[in-house]
Design a protein around this motif. Structure first.
Motif, mmCIF file in Angstrom:
data_model
loop_
_atom_site.group_PDB
_atom_site.id
_atom_site.type_symbol
_atom_site.label_atom_id
_atom_site.label_comp_id
_atom_site.label_asym_id
_atom_site.label_seq_id
_atom_site.Cartn_x
_atom_site.Cartn_y
_atom_site.Cartn_z
ATOM 1 N N VAL A 83 0.879 -1.177 0.000
ATOM 2 C CA VAL A 83 0.000 0.000 0.000
ATOM 3 C C VAL A 83 0.911 1.220 0.000
ATOM 4 C CG1 VAL A 83 -1.858 1.249 1.193
ATOM 5 C CG2 VAL A 83 -1.712 -1.243 1.401
ATOM 6 N N ALA A 84 0.567 2.206 -0.814
ATOM 7 C CA ALA A 84 1.335 3.450 -0.795
ATOM 8 C C ALA A 84 0.428 4.564 -0.283
ATOM 9 C CB ALA A 84 1.859 3.784 -2.179
ATOM 10 N N ALA A 85 0.974 5.407 0.565
ATOM 11 C CA ALA A 85 0.225 6.580 1.044
ATOM 12 C C ALA A 85 1.059 7.821 0.736
ATOM 13 C CB ALA A 85 -0.046 6.461 2.541
ATOM 14 N N LEU A 86 0.431 8.783 0.074
ATOM 15 C CA LEU A 86 1.135 10.019 -0.292
ATOM 16 C C LEU A 86 0.463 11.185 0.445
ATOM 17 C CD1 LEU A 86 1.189 9.547 -4.208
ATOM 18 C CD2 LEU A 86 2.596 8.382 -2.496
ATOM 19 N N VAL A 87 1.282 12.033 0.998
ATOM 20 C CA VAL A 87 0.740 13.191 1.720
ATOM 21 C C VAL A 87 1.151 14.459 0.960
ATOM 22 C CG1 VAL A 87 0.661 14.405 3.936
ATOM 23 C CG2 VAL A 87 0.967 11.909 3.890
ATOM 24 N N PRO A 88 0.237 15.008 0.169
ATOM 25 C CA PRO A 88 0.598 16.147 -0.702
ATOM 26 C C PRO A 88 1.127 17.357 0.061
ATOM 27 C CG PRO A 88 -1.535 15.224 -1.337
ATOM 28 C CD PRO A 88 -1.147 14.547 -0.066
ATOM 29 N N ARG A 89 0.604 17.617 1.275
ATOM 30 C CA ARG A 89 1.031 18.820 2.001
ATOM 31 C C ARG A 89 2.522 18.785 2.315
ATOM 32 N NH1 ARG A 89 1.796 20.112 7.154
ATOM 33 N NH2 ARG A 89 1.101 18.055 7.833
ATOM 34 N N THR A 90 3.036 17.614 2.630
ATOM 35 C CA THR A 90 4.459 17.505 2.976
ATOM 36 C C THR A 90 5.298 16.978 1.804
ATOM 37 O OG1 THR A 90 4.146 15.234 3.744
ATOM 38 C CG2 THR A 90 3.881 16.980 5.378
ATOM 39 N N GLY A 91 4.607 16.416 0.808
ATOM 40 C CA GLY A 91 5.319 15.851 -0.335
ATOM 41 C C GLY A 91 5.947 14.496 -0.027
ATOM 42 N N ARG A 92 5.631 13.955 1.150
ATOM 43 C CA ARG A 92 6.252 12.676 1.529
ATOM 44 C C ARG A 92 5.425 11.486 1.060
ATOM 45 N NH1 ARG A 92 10.394 13.012 5.153
ATOM 46 N NH2 ARG A 92 9.937 11.091 6.279
ATOM 47 N N SER A 93 6.125 10.395 0.754
ATOM 48 C CA SER A 93 5.437 9.187 0.291
ATOM 49 C C SER A 93 5.885 8.000 1.131
ATOM 50 C CB SER A 93 5.739 8.948 -1.193
ATOM 51 O OG SER A 93 7.124 8.828 -1.411
ATOM 52 N N TYR A 94 4.932 7.155 1.454
ATOM 53 C CA TYR A 94 5.181 6.021 2.361
ATOM 54 C C TYR A 94 4.738 4.731 1.690
ATOM 55 C CZ TYR A 94 5.223 9.972 5.565
ATOM 56 O OH TYR A 94 5.493 11.179 6.164
ATOM 57 N N LEU A 95 5.541 3.698 1.893
ATOM 58 C CA LEU A 95 5.202 2.382 1.359
ATOM 59 C C LEU A 95 4.976 1.443 2.537
ATOM 60 C CD1 LEU A 95 5.067 0.496 -1.197
ATOM 61 C CD2 LEU A 95 7.513 0.079 -0.853
ATOM 62 N N PHE A 96 3.836 0.758 2.522
ATOM 63 C CA PHE A 96 3.518 -0.190 3.591
ATOM 64 C C PHE A 96 3.565 -1.611 3.051
ATOM 65 C CE2 PHE A 96 1.741 3.816 4.831
ATOM 66 C CZ PHE A 96 1.963 3.867 6.211
ATOM 67 N N LEU A 97 4.257 -2.479 3.788
ATOM 68 C CA LEU A 97 4.385 -3.877 3.354
ATOM 69 C C LEU A 97 4.312 -4.816 4.546
ATOM 70 C CD1 LEU A 97 7.275 -3.465 0.792
ATOM 71 C CD2 LEU A 97 5.053 -4.477 0.278
ATOM 72 N N PRO A 98 3.825 -6.035 4.319
ATOM 73 C CA PRO A 98 3.774 -6.989 5.429
ATOM 74 C C PRO A 98 5.167 -7.440 5.846
ATOM 75 C CG PRO A 98 2.721 -7.895 3.433
ATOM 76 C CD PRO A 98 3.311 -6.579 3.057
ATOM 77 N N ARG A 99 5.320 -7.658 7.160
ATOM 78 C CA ARG A 99 6.542 -8.319 7.624
ATOM 79 C C ARG A 99 6.480 -9.756 7.137
ATOM 80 N NH1 ARG A 99 8.010 -4.968 12.268
ATOM 81 N NH2 ARG A 99 6.129 -4.008 13.088
ATOM 82 N N GLN A 100 7.634 -10.334 6.868
ATOM 83 C CA GLN A 100 7.672 -11.707 6.360
ATOM 84 C C GLN A 100 8.278 -12.661 7.384
ATOM 85 O OE1 GLN A 100 9.930 -10.555 2.785
ATOM 86 N NE2 GLN A 100 8.390 -11.660 1.606
ATOM 87 N N SER A 101 7.777 -13.883 7.398
ATOM 88 C CA SER A 101 8.370 -14.915 8.256
ATOM 89 C C SER A 101 9.673 -15.388 7.600
ATOM 90 C CB SER A 101 7.409 -16.092 8.407
ATOM 91 O OG SER A 101 7.245 -16.735 7.154
ATOM 92 N N GLU A 102 10.517 -16.039 8.406
ATOM 93 C CA GLU A 102 11.782 -16.552 7.860
ATOM 94 C C GLU A 102 11.500 -17.506 6.699
ATOM 95 O OE1 GLU A 102 14.808 -15.378 8.576
ATOM 96 O OE2 GLU A 102 13.608 -13.974 9.760
ATOM 97 N N ARG A 103 10.435 -18.286 6.863
ATOM 98 C CA ARG A 103 10.090 -19.269 5.848
ATOM 99 C C ARG A 103 9.683 -18.590 4.526
ATOM 100 N NH1 ARG A 103 9.158 -24.562 5.421
ATOM 101 N NH2 ARG A 103 7.663 -25.168 3.818
ATOM 102 N N GLU A 104 8.861 -17.537 4.657
ATOM 103 C CA GLU A 104 8.447 -16.768 3.472
ATOM 104 C C GLU A 104 9.656 -16.193 2.737
ATOM 105 O OE1 GLU A 104 5.452 -14.103 5.378
ATOM 106 O OE2 GLU A 104 4.986 -13.655 3.271
ATOM 107 N N LYS A 105 10.579 -15.641 3.531
ATOM 108 C CA LYS A 105 11.775 -15.038 2.925
ATOM 109 C C LYS A 105 12.576 -16.089 2.175
ATOM 110 C CE LYS A 105 12.364 -11.994 6.857
ATOM 111 N NZ LYS A 105 13.236 -11.759 8.008
ATOM 112 N N MET A 106 12.634 -17.286 2.780
ATOM 113 C CA MET A 106 13.428 -18.356 2.179
ATOM 114 C C MET A 106 12.788 -18.824 0.874
ATOM 115 S SD MET A 106 15.056 -21.102 4.717
ATOM 116 C CE MET A 106 13.984 -22.473 4.402
ATOM 117 N N ILE A 107 11.463 -18.926 0.883
ATOM 118 C CA ILE A 107 10.777 -19.479 -0.295
ATOM 119 C C ILE A 107 10.634 -18.437 -1.408
ATOM 120 C CG2 ILE A 107 8.590 -20.455 -1.129
ATOM 121 C CD1 ILE A 107 8.333 -21.842 1.606
ATOM 122 N N GLY A 108 10.190 -17.248 -1.053
ATOM 123 C CA GLY A 108 9.879 -16.282 -2.108
ATOM 124 C C GLY A 108 10.848 -15.126 -2.221
#
Ligand SMILES: [Mn+2]
Length: 449
Positions: A83-108
């Motif tokens: 998910v991306a959230a952009l705040v026009p007043r500050t010009g800042r942009s944020y990216l949201f992502l799920p934390r991954q389990s060790e197993r997920e990191k290993m597989i994908g």
């Protein structure tokens, strides 16, 4: 035993090292600055509140994940559940992502959050875990104007524009057990429940306006895609033989574009021989090709999230019959006259008028064919709103007239993807033979098998 453990540890380390992050690396032909500039332009067009963009959440079974077009356009990030959230007043942009389990990191492989290079790779101000998104909105909705910009328009898909997607959704919903709400509808409903006092505005029109006009970087990718896809169709022509199968023709094209670095086809390839040449979107590609048939192939690659759309029709034998030739010539002249008329400022009516004049001058019966606008091409094969307004430089269009006579097994479509330039248009798919003599000459180079 100890040795084996060491080996496993080394393998895991190799998988987790930043150097191996290309397991999830996105092949995007555009630099991070372009994505950052697009976000800045979107914030200018939607200057209040918070812009929320959702990425794709599921990958089609058996298929490589292809990021949601709008999300890709503003982020370049190919991770799932982003998910991306952009705040026009500050010009800042944020990216949201799920934390991954060790197993997920290993597989994908690691996502951008776990890799920690979201600022460096995509130019985000911050990359944060998804479970912080609600708090982020709660905190920021207080200090910002009470506006959420998000996609209220339908999402598009690899091959379908927003309005086609809506039609396919309506068809799906005819069945009473398939009529559940879409992911977008759920997201909108949930945000409306949680923030009932916030005003919701559609980010869609601003996004479409930007996507319509291609940037210099996009034009370079599209030119390359034009060459790659043209070569794919040429390989398919060479693979055509009496007694062969439509899928062998498809395979030649797919093999060719993959070997050239494309991610895959831009839509299900259409290879219709004989009677199948008359079915516009035939994609079963299972028939045995007969001597005397025409083959109609509609094919293009998806390269770095930009599509190409080409159709050619050729005779299996290598020579058009007089009847096939007559129809081919009409479609070809109409298609070429359309290309002549595509220039900035031209309307669909201008194109229609020019085509009619050319056909009259050449003494050809257009057999009911009229010139006009095809469809936009871009991140989706059928892109944007469709061609209502006059043409503008930087737009990319498919021009695809066709004539279909099922009673004669003659279906002929000729399609090129063109870029509107300052003075006319550039045919991106020009490398595939199109003139009758060129096609026959090229087919004569097929090797006997
Ligand atoms: Mn098309």
């Amino acid at each position: 035993m100890k040795r084996k453990k060491l080996w496993i540890a080394a393998t895991v380390a190799a998988l987790l090292l930043p150097g191996s992050a290309n397991l999830t690396a996105q092949r995007t032909g555009l630099p991070r600055e372009e994505f950052a500039a697009r976000r800045a332009a979107l914030m200018k067009a939607c200057p209040e509140g918070i812009i929320i963009l959702f990425g794709g959440a599921l990958s089609a079974p058996g298929a490589r994940f292809r990021q949601d077009n709008d999300f890709h356009y503003f982020t370049g990030c190919g991770d799932l559940n982003a998910v991306a959230a952009l705040v026009p007043r500050t010009g800042r942009s944020y990216l949201f992502l799920p934390r991954q389990s060790e197993r997920e990191k290993m597989i994908g492989g690691l996502n951008t959050l776990e890799r920690g290079d979201g600022a460096e790779r995509f130019g985000f101000s911050e990359v944060l875990p998804s479970d912080y998104l609600e708090e982020f909105l709660a905190r920021n909705v207080r200090s910002e104007r009470r506006v959420f910009y998000l996609r209220l328009s339908p999402a598009d898909a690899l091959a379908d524009d927003r309005w086609e997607s809506l039609i396919f959704l309506a068809r799906k919903n005819r069945s009473p057990f398939d009529d559940q709400e879409t992911l977008d509808q759920y997201r909108i409903r949930k945000l409306r429940t949680n923030y009932p006092w916030v005003e919701f505005r559609d980010v869609g029109p601003a996004v479409d306006r930007m996507r319509l006009i291609k940037t210099a970087g996009e034009v370079e990718i599209l030119r390359r895609n034009g060459r790659i896809s043209a070569d794919g169709v040429k390989q398919a022509m060479l693979a055509t033989r009496p007694g062969g199968y439509e899928y062998e023709i498809e395979a030649a094209a797919i093999g060719s574009i993959l070997a050239a670095g494309a991610q895959g086809p831009a839509y299900a390839p259409i290879v219709g021989s004989g009677p199948n040449s008359c079915v516009w979107h035939y994609d079963e590609n299972g028939r045995q090709v007969q001597d005397g048939d025409l083959v109609l192939m509609d094919f293009g690659a998806d390269l770095d999230h930009l599509c190409m759309d080409i159709t050619r029709t050729w005779p299996v034998s290598g020579k058009f019959t007089p009847e096939q030739r007559e129809v081919y010539r009409v479609v070809l002249e109409v298609q070429k006259a359309c290309i002549e008329a595509y220039r900035p400022g031209a309307t669909a009516e201008d194109v229609r008028r020019h085509v009619a004049e050319v056909m009259k001058k050449k003494g050809l019966d257009p057999m009911g064919l009229e010139g006009g606008f095809g469809h936009h091409v871009g991140l989706s094969t059928h892109d944007g709103y469709g061609g209502a307004g006059p043409l503008e430089a930087g737009m990319v269009f498919a021009i695809e007239p066709g004539l279909y006579f099922p009673e004669k097994n003659i279906g002929i479509r000729i399609e090129d993807t063109v870029l509107i330039t300052a003075t006319g248009c550039e045919v991106l798919s020009k490398d595939v033979p199109k003139e009758i003599a060129e096609i026959e000459k090229f087919l004569a180079t097929r090797k006997a098998r």
